[in-house]
Design a protein around this motif. Structure first.
Motif, short mmCIF file in Angstrom:
data_model
loop_
_atom_site.label_atom_id
_atom_site.label_comp_id
_atom_site.label_asym_id
_atom_site.label_seq_id
_atom_site.Cartn_x
_atom_site.Cartn_y
_atom_site.Cartn_z
N GLY A 1 61.42 60.66 42.19
CA GLY A 1 62.58 61.45 41.98
C GLY A 1 62.08 62.57 40.97
N CYS A 2 60.95 63.35 41.23
CA CYS A 2 60.45 64.30 40.38
C CYS A 2 61.10 65.55 40.32
CB CYS A 2 58.90 64.49 40.58
SG CYS A 2 58.55 65.20 42.12
N GLY A 3 61.99 65.88 41.40
CA GLY A 3 62.94 66.89 41.49
C GLY A 3 61.94 68.36 41.15
N SER A 4 62.31 69.13 40.19
CA SER A 4 61.54 70.22 40.14
C SER A 4 60.65 70.12 39.00
CB SER A 4 62.78 71.42 39.78
OG SER A 4 63.32 71.04 38.48
N LEU A 5 60.18 69.11 38.89
CA LEU A 5 58.95 68.74 38.29
C LEU A 5 59.03 68.86 36.54
CD1 LEU A 5 56.01 70.51 40.23
CD2 LEU A 5 56.89 68.27 40.38
N ARG A 6 60.27 68.32 36.11
CA ARG A 6 60.77 68.22 34.90
C ARG A 6 59.80 67.35 34.11
NH1 ARG A 6 65.55 64.93 36.62
NH2 ARG A 6 64.68 62.72 36.56
N LEU A 7 59.08 66.39 34.66
CA LEU A 7 57.98 65.75 33.96
C LEU A 7 56.63 66.28 34.42
CD1 LEU A 7 56.50 63.45 32.31
CD2 LEU A 7 56.80 62.18 34.17
N GLY A 8 56.54 66.73 35.62
CA GLY A 8 55.33 67.10 36.11
C GLY A 8 54.73 68.49 35.58
N HIS A 9 55.53 69.50 35.07
CA HIS A 9 55.10 70.74 34.46
C HIS A 9 54.21 70.02 33.22
CE1 HIS A 9 58.47 70.33 31.52
NE2 HIS A 9 57.58 71.17 30.82
N LEU A 10 54.54 68.85 32.61
CA LEU A 10 53.58 68.42 31.50
C LEU A 10 52.55 67.70 31.96
CD1 LEU A 10 56.47 67.61 29.07
CD2 LEU A 10 55.09 69.49 29.00
N ALA A 11 52.62 66.81 32.98
CA ALA A 11 51.90 65.83 33.46
C ALA A 11 50.73 66.44 34.21
CB ALA A 11 52.39 64.78 34.05
N VAL A 12 50.97 67.14 35.00
CA VAL A 12 50.04 67.95 35.70
C VAL A 12 48.78 68.51 35.07
CG1 VAL A 12 49.52 69.64 37.36
CG2 VAL A 12 51.31 68.17 37.76
N PRO A 13 49.06 69.25 33.95
CA PRO A 13 47.95 69.86 33.41
C PRO A 13 47.38 69.08 32.31
CG PRO A 13 50.04 71.10 32.82
CD PRO A 13 50.33 69.92 33.80
N PHE A 14 48.11 67.73 31.95
CA PHE A 14 47.27 66.62 31.10
C PHE A 14 46.39 65.80 31.93
CE2 PHE A 14 47.63 62.31 29.56
CZ PHE A 14 47.05 62.34 28.45
N LEU A 15 46.84 65.35 33.14
CA LEU A 15 46.12 64.42 34.11
C LEU A 15 44.73 65.24 34.55
CD1 LEU A 15 48.96 62.85 36.06
CD2 LEU A 15 47.54 61.77 34.40
N LYS A 16 43.94 64.35 35.17
CA LYS A 16 42.91 65.02 35.74
C LYS A 16 43.33 65.41 37.25
CE LYS A 16 38.71 62.48 34.08
NZ LYS A 16 37.62 61.64 34.48
N PRO A 17 42.66 66.51 37.76
CA PRO A 17 43.11 67.37 39.03
C PRO A 17 43.35 66.22 39.92
CG PRO A 17 41.49 68.68 37.97
CD PRO A 17 41.66 67.50 37.32
N GLY A 18 44.44 66.12 40.86
CA GLY A 18 44.54 65.21 41.76
C GLY A 18 45.19 63.83 41.43
N HIS A 19 45.81 63.71 40.16
CA HIS A 19 45.98 62.36 39.71
C HIS A 19 47.45 62.45 39.59
CE1 HIS A 19 42.22 60.65 37.88
NE2 HIS A 19 41.86 61.41 38.96
#
Length: 175
Positions: free
Chosen positions: A11-29
């Motif tokens: 339920g990530c929607g517009s990436l309210r967590l994703g905008h923080l998680a994507v740069p933190f996690l290794k690419p593709g994770h």
């Protein structure tokens, strides 16, 4: 969470967590699911400093919590504020389907709780309902849904924004 984890943002929607998680996690994770692919794509383009870091195929339209196309590498799952907008049957289905991820260490789920079958004023003032959004559920029903999915429930002591309660759902040790 570490950069090596593989995160499923339910339920990530517009990436309210994703905008923080994507740069933190290794690419593709990072993998995100939501009922609206358009909303996720919009978030990818507007919320991420580097949209190319999140492949489009890592955003999966999924209104039924079947997690189609999500790889078995998932180690963590989070559903923050998802089940406050959905009727109670969505939670057991989502949890049961998480069991297909053999590397899952834990899932985090936030919900509103109330044993009252009537509208309930939560600690921060928001009024929740048993039959319409924002929904509340009983503590017993959450524990039952988690256990019935073959996971171990733990209610965390802190209250989240708007008075939501955080739960972990983890596979039993040795699985």
């Amino acid at each position: 969470m570490t950069p090596e984890d593989h995160l499923l943002d339910i339920g990530c929607g517009s990436l309210r967590l994703g905008h923080l998680a994507v740069p933190f996690l290794k690419p593709g994770h990072y993998w995100g699911t939501d009922a609206s692919l358009a909303l996720m794509r919009h978030g990818r383009e507007t919320e991420l400093p580097d949209p190319d870091r999140l492949p489009l195929d890592h955003l999966v339209e999924d209104a039924d919590f079947t997690y189609p196309g999500i790889p078995d590498t998932i180690t963590l799952a989070i559903a923050f504020g998802v089940f406050t907008h959905l009727p109670a049957p969505a939670l057991p289905q989502a949890l049961t389907n998480l069991r297909r991820f053999p590397n899952l260490r834990t899932a985090l789920v936030s919900l509103f709780l109330s044993d009252d079958p009537k509208p309930t004023r939560q600690p921060d003032g928001v009024v929740t309902h048993p039959d319409r959004p924002p929904y509340h559920v009983t503590e017993t029903s959450v524990e039952t849904a988690i256990r019935d999915a073959g996971l171990t429930p733990v209610r965390k002591p802190m209250l989240l924004p708007r008075g939501q309660v955080l739960w972990t759902a983890s596979p039993p040790p040795g699985l």
